[in-house]
Design a protein around this motif. Structure first.
Motif, short mmCIF file in Angstrom:
data_model
loop_
_atom_site.label_atom_id
_atom_site.label_comp_id
_atom_site.label_asym_id
_atom_site.label_seq_id
_atom_site.Cartn_x
_atom_site.Cartn_y
_atom_site.Cartn_z
N PRO A 179 0.80 -1.24 0.00
CA PRO A 179 0.00 0.00 0.00
C PRO A 179 0.83 1.28 0.00
O PRO A 179 0.46 2.27 -0.64
N HIS A 218 1.83 3.70 -3.11
CA HIS A 218 0.96 4.71 -3.72
C HIS A 218 1.24 6.11 -3.18
O HIS A 218 1.03 7.10 -3.89
N ARG A 262 -6.37 -4.62 -9.55
CA ARG A 262 -5.37 -3.95 -8.73
C ARG A 262 -4.66 -2.85 -9.53
O ARG A 262 -4.23 -1.84 -8.96
N HIS A 316 -5.55 0.80 -9.08
CA HIS A 316 -5.04 1.56 -7.95
C HIS A 316 -3.87 2.47 -8.36
O HIS A 316 -3.61 3.47 -7.70
N TRP A 317 -3.16 2.10 -9.40
CA TRP A 317 -2.01 2.90 -9.84
C TRP A 317 -2.43 4.12 -10.64
O TRP A 317 -1.65 5.05 -10.80
N ARG A 355 -5.40 6.02 -10.22
CA ARG A 355 -6.42 6.87 -9.62
C ARG A 355 -6.10 8.33 -9.91
O ARG A 355 -4.95 8.66 -10.25
N GLU A 404 -2.75 9.82 -8.82
CA GLU A 404 -1.52 9.03 -8.96
C GLU A 404 -1.04 9.06 -10.41
O GLU A 404 -0.87 10.12 -10.98
N VAL A 443 -12.13 4.49 -12.49
CA VAL A 443 -11.28 5.48 -11.83
C VAL A 443 -10.94 6.64 -12.77
O VAL A 443 -10.06 7.46 -12.47
#
Length: 577
Positions: A268, A271, A300, A303-304, A306, A309, A342
């Motif tokens: 986590p 990020h 997953r 998540h990179w 968003r 990010e 996202v």
């Protein structure tokens, strides 16, 4: 025929549609860009030493502008001992002399901007070279020192610390730990390297590492780069305590070891690093980007990318989907759905410097080479004609998809892997670390053929290239293909032109259910129908307003009414209407 009539006819021949993705209206050049990967040592050798250089890239940039790409991504060109083709960096803020100088880099940037091409550079933050001054200081310093805290040093286990700190394995084979001598000259601590032993991993729990890479980002942003492709972006932070791992070295899922539990990937805290980097890039304006090389599953991967990010992430599930139409449909649907969730665009890619070129991969009807391995002369050989035909169809199909696309140098020529590479010339550390059991990635890194009648096919006029160029590449040289409207190169130019003219990168996607079968796949992007036929038999389809096809059409016929012309879409071919 009017545009309205064309649209109505195309929609009629598309049949039942299932909407997956709406057209993209968000700002950002990168959301629909076509980005061309340049592998510098194999692109163009201008000084004649057998290795490509920045001056060679500068000279040939007009060819990339003519091809119709939006940006260039440069694989590493930094100072390096070149143990892993530059992914072992000894100075992140200078150019390796084998490629030129910072002045050469600035000249390349000026030419790219003149041609309207953006430049993205590789960044390698997980590890550096063991020749980096920071690591040299670390091994000269005692255990527990600030110098060692820049990296991941641990005491060994077993009698006198003779065993590695844990059971982690290197991506390139063998243990992921190497022991160094202490300040007294006796065997001492071990350091972690997820890749080659010459590539020690940084300790991203140390704020000093963060500060150093923030400095590196600003150095290249100040020189005008449009962003960074971040190498192994999922690996920087390791799980506290470095727990044992019995799964795959690359973190892929295996029986009893799901990839999301790998302690060296996807932690986590990684990020937070990219949120900080995003703020730095935003200082330079909205057009600077981060692209993650994060080998994780699609859910997953979101998540990179968003909103605070990264801007993009490589779509490895698509690259590895092959030509299985069911798997392709599933990956495309999941990619668009998950990333839409996202607000990020998908990316599409078929080849890069780490995998067998898709013109070779697609030449197998059965089992081909595994990921990260090449093809040697003793291996089962691909059908090159079949591979090039399928590669053309797959590339055209990909370039019609909404989102961004990455091309690997030479794929526009339909290049296969280099196969006849003598063992003594192989340079991928995988080959050495596995005792030759795995050939590694040299085959996809063979230098490009520019001019069929020149020495070394125009790659360079001096020393032999660093890897041998196959004699078969002569027929695929760029100058020869440029003269033929039926060549692989011409297909890429045409596909990129219609992609740009119809703004397909910003378009929508609906599955054309009538054209989605066990051997074909079709989708609508706006008013464009794209169909790929992977059957052994031709597929008969309405001609409509044919934009492009990867093979010449077969004999057509008219319906009894005489109102609709049909074409035969040949086996292993694609067409856009």
């Amino acid at each position: 025929m009017s545009v309205e009539t064309v649209t109505q006819d195309t929609l009629a021949c598309a049949g039942h549609l299932t909407l997956i993705h709406a057209a993209d209206t968000a700002p950002g050049w990168w959301r629909s860009a076509v980005i061309y990967q340049v592998y510098p040592r194999s692109f163009r050798d201008l000084n004649g030493d057998g290795i490509g250089d920045l001056a060679g890239i500068t000279q040939e940039l007009p060819h990339l502008a003519d091809l119709g790409v939006d940006a260039v991504w440069l694989s590493p060109f930094y100072r390096s001992p070149q143990r892993d083709a530059g992914y072992d960096v000894s100075d992140y803020c200078d150019v390796d002399p084998v490629f030129g100088t910072l002045a050469d880099f600035d000249g390349m940037m000026a030419e790219s901007h003149r041609l309207g091409l953006r430049v993205i550079v590789d960044l390698v933050p997980n590890h550096c070279s063991d020749q980096h001054p920071a690591f040299q200081a670390a091994i000269a310093a005692p255990a527990g020192s600030p110098e060692r805290d820049m990296f991941i040093f641990r005491d060994g286990t077993g009698h006198d610390g003779q065993e590695p700190p844990n059971n982690w394995q290197s991506h390139f084979g063998g243990p992921a730990w190497t022991r160094v001598a202490g300040t007294d000259g006796q065997p001492g601590q071990w350091y972690l390297h997820l890749f080659d032993s010459s590539q020690p991993d940084f300790n991203w729990d140390n704020p000093a590492v963060h500060a150093e890479f923030e400095r590196v980002l600003r150095f290249w942003l100040d020189r005008g780069v449009s962003g960074f492709r971040v190498d192994v972006a999922h690996a920087l932070v390791k799980a506290p305590g470095l727990p044992a791992w019995g799964g795959r070295a690359d973190g892929g899922s295996s029986d009893g070891y799901p990839g999301h539990e790998a302690p060296m990937f996807g932690q986590p805290a990684v990020h937070d690093i990219y949120r900080t980097w995003r703020l730095i890039l935003d200082e330079y304006g909205p057009d600077r980007i981060l692209c993650a090389e994060a080998s994780v599953d699609l859910h997953r991967l979101a998540h990179w990318v968003r909103p605070d990010e990264m801007h993009q992430a490589f779509n490895f599930p698509y690259l590895h989907a092959g030509l299985d139409v069911y798997r392709l449909r599933s990956v495309i649907t999941d990619s668009l759905t998950v990333l839409d969730g996202v607000g990020a665009p998908s990316t599409w890619v078929l080849s890069n410097h780490d995998v067998v070129r898709h013109a070779s991969r697609f030449g197998y009807n059965g089992l081909g080479p595994r990921d990260g391995d090449g093809i040697g002369p003793a291996d089962h050989q691909p059908d090159h004609d079949l591979g090039r035909r399928r590669a053309a169809a797959a590339s055209m199909f990909m370039l019609g998809l909404p989102g961004a696309a990455y091309l690997y140098q030479g794929e526009e020529l339909g290049l296969p892997d280099g196969i006849d590479i003598p063992d003594h010339l192989r340079q991928d550390p995988t080959f050495a670390r596995t005792g030759g059991q795995r050939l590694g990635r040299d085959g996809c890194r063979v230098p490009l053929p520019w001019r069929g009648g020149d020495p070394h096919l125009g790659f360079g006029s001096g020393s032999d290239p660093w890897l041998p160029i196959p004699a078969s590449f002569k027929a695929l040289a760029r100058d020869l293909q440029a003269e033929s409207p039926a060549s692989h190169l011409s297909l890429y130019r045409d596909a990129l032109a219609f992609r740009r003219e119809l703004d397909l990168g910003r378009g929508s996607l609906s599955w054309a259910e009538d054209w989605c079968t066990g051997y074909s796949l079709g989708y609508m992007n706006g008013t464009t129908l794209v169909v790929m036929n992977l059957n052994h038999e031709p597929l008969e389809m309405p001609a409509g307003h044919v934009l492009i096809r990867s093979l010449p059409a077969g004999a057509g016929r008219a319906l009894a009414s005489g109102e609709t012309a049909w074409i035969q879409l040949g086996p292993d071919a694609a067409a856009a209407l």
